[in-house]
Write a protein that holds these residues in place. Structure first.
Motif, mmCIF file in Angstrom:
data_model
loop_
_atom_site.group_PDB
_atom_site.id
_atom_site.type_symbol
_atom_site.label_atom_id
_atom_site.label_comp_id
_atom_site.label_asym_id
_atom_site.label_seq_id
_atom_site.Cartn_x
_atom_site.Cartn_y
_atom_site.Cartn_z
ATOM 1 N N LEU A 89 54.106 61.802 -13.290
ATOM 2 C CA LEU A 89 54.899 62.391 -12.097
ATOM 3 C C LEU A 89 54.333 63.545 -12.218
ATOM 4 N N HIS A 90 54.683 63.890 -13.151
ATOM 5 C CA HIS A 90 54.562 66.347 -13.120
ATOM 6 C C HIS A 90 53.008 66.224 -12.466
ATOM 7 N N THR A 91 51.606 65.505 -14.335
ATOM 8 C CA THR A 91 51.056 65.363 -13.305
ATOM 9 C C THR A 91 49.917 65.389 -11.824
ATOM 10 N N ALA A 92 50.780 63.930 -11.692
ATOM 11 C CA ALA A 92 50.233 63.660 -10.423
ATOM 12 C C ALA A 92 50.451 64.329 -8.642
ATOM 13 N N LEU A 93 51.789 65.066 -9.050
ATOM 14 C CA LEU A 93 52.545 66.632 -8.117
ATOM 15 C C LEU A 93 51.588 67.574 -8.494
ATOM 16 N N ILE A 94 51.250 67.872 -9.688
ATOM 17 C CA ILE A 94 50.569 68.859 -9.732
ATOM 18 C C ILE A 94 49.281 69.359 -9.288
ATOM 19 N N GLN A 95 48.830 67.876 -9.608
ATOM 20 C CA GLN A 95 47.129 67.621 -9.148
ATOM 21 C C GLN A 95 47.179 67.827 -7.189
ATOM 22 N N ARG A 96 48.701 67.456 -7.084
ATOM 23 C CA ARG A 96 47.855 67.688 -5.582
ATOM 24 C C ARG A 96 48.692 69.046 -4.610
ATOM 25 N N GLY A 97 48.401 69.795 -5.576
ATOM 26 C CA GLY A 97 49.589 71.465 -5.514
ATOM 27 C C GLY A 97 50.712 71.225 -5.059
ATOM 28 N N VAL A 98 51.272 70.635 -5.635
ATOM 29 C CA VAL A 98 52.680 70.650 -5.303
ATOM 30 C C VAL A 98 53.715 71.600 -6.332
ATOM 31 N N GLN A 99 54.294 72.927 -5.956
ATOM 32 C CA GLN A 99 54.931 73.696 -6.489
ATOM 33 C C GLN A 99 55.965 72.829 -7.469
ATOM 34 N N LEU A 100 56.049 73.112 -8.004
ATOM 35 C CA LEU A 100 57.380 72.642 -9.370
ATOM 36 C C LEU A 100 58.180 73.678 -9.310
ATOM 37 N N ILE A 101 59.200 73.683 -8.480
ATOM 38 C CA ILE A 101 60.559 74.109 -8.885
ATOM 39 C C ILE A 101 61.939 74.437 -9.353
ATOM 40 N N ALA A 102 62.775 74.615 -9.083
ATOM 41 C CA ALA A 102 63.847 74.512 -9.187
ATOM 42 C C ALA A 102 64.899 74.685 -7.079
ATOM 43 N N PRO A 103 65.338 74.760 -7.407
ATOM 44 C CA PRO A 103 65.945 74.990 -5.590
ATOM 45 C C PRO A 103 66.839 76.518 -6.098
ATOM 46 N N GLY A 104 66.726 77.481 -5.406
ATOM 47 C CA GLY A 104 67.627 78.414 -5.464
ATOM 48 C C GLY A 104 66.478 79.742 -6.308
ATOM 49 N N ARG A 105 65.258 78.700 -7.255
ATOM 50 C CA ARG A 105 64.207 79.770 -7.853
ATOM 51 C C ARG A 105 63.643 80.464 -7.226
ATOM 52 N N PRO A 106 63.212 81.319 -7.393
ATOM 53 C CA PRO A 106 62.066 82.785 -6.700
ATOM 54 C C PRO A 106 60.431 81.779 -6.727
ATOM 55 N N LYS A 107 60.180 81.479 -5.522
ATOM 56 C CA LYS A 107 59.047 80.110 -5.753
ATOM 57 C C LYS A 107 57.637 81.460 -5.721
#
Length: 255
Positions: free
Chosen positions: A237-255
């Motif tokens: 899942l991590h690989t698939a999301l990164i490959q599609r340009g998704v920014q993985l970040i916890a809620p409330g953390r600076p983007k």
């Protein structure tokens, strides 16, 4: 695509018994929901898991449950809303102590198992959980089943909430999770899990077990750390999301 959080239930070992692959999974997630000793975990496991999350810069959350070690928190219990308030405050406080001692920050609360499932559809329990989180620290986020009574209660009371979806669970027509007592409750194929998550993130929809499309909001995606294929699921899942340009970040953390 908007930012997305990957969370995992962790710290569920107990004494001499090891459950999950926390050290391996931790590098693929952005939030860790750490058991507080009521359904799993103990004081040593809590401390080790907090330290591991801080080492990997993973957001730390309390994972409170019914007091049900024998049933792993997955059995229904008839507690009053006041008792639910008290047990949630108690467990948040226990984890907060370890987080504070380690120099970290507690960022969220995610109810576990049957407490989560019952509060998703029972407004008094949902309101009790929200009240408990607000009483301990109103800056915390609540992770709750997308579109549930918990998300509605949090939004009504002004508590930050992350609508949670599940990569490895199937859904019912009303948007709730398929009970684990049913044979089709879990997804065992990582490819199908990835497909389901991408559909929820991209289209805001999930296909229920009866084939109907259900609207859903995905702020955070859960992987169950105790699952047999948890590491395989989360890495795919991590690989698939990164490959599609998704920014993985916890809620409330600076983007």
């Amino acid at each position: 695509m908007r930012p997305l959080d990957l969370n995992c239930d962790m710290g569920e070992s107990y004494g001499r018994f090891t459950l999950g692959q926390d050290a391996a999974v931790m590098k693929f997630i952005t939030s860790a929901n750490i058991a507080c000793g009521f359904h799993a975990g103990d004081f040593s496991t809590m401390r080790r898991t907090v330290d591991l999350a801080i080492e990997h810069d993973v957001a730390i959350g309390a994972h409170p449950s019914f007091p049900d070690l024998q049933g792993f928190g997955r059995r229904a219990m008839e507690l009053t809303p006041e008792e639910v308030y008290e047990l949630v405050v108690y467990q948040i406080g226990a984890l907060w102590g370890f987080v504070r001692a380690a120099g970290g920050t507690l960022r969220h609360v995610k109810p576990h198992g049957m407490l989560h499932n019952m509060a998703a559809v029972q407004q008094p329990l949902a309101a009790a959980i929200v009240r408990a989180v607000l009483a301990v620290d109103p800056t915390l986020h609540l992770y709750a089943l997308s579109g549930s009574e918990m998300t509605r209660a949090a939004e009504k009371q002004g508590l930050a909430v992350a609508h949670e979806v599940f990569a490895d669970r199937t859904y019912q027509q009303n948007g709730t999770l398929t009970p684990r007592t049913q044979p089709n409750a879990m997804l065992h194929d990582p490819a199908l899990a990835v497909q389901q998550v991408l559909h929820m993130v991209n289209d805001g929809k999930v296909r229920a077990t009866d084939g109907e499309m259900v609207s859903i909001r995905a702020d955070t995606v859960c992987i169950h750390g105790d699952g047999e294929h948890a590491l395989e699921f989360v890495s795919h899942l991590h690989t698939a999301l990164i490959q599609r340009g998704v920014q993985l970040i916890a809620p409330g953390r600076p983007k």
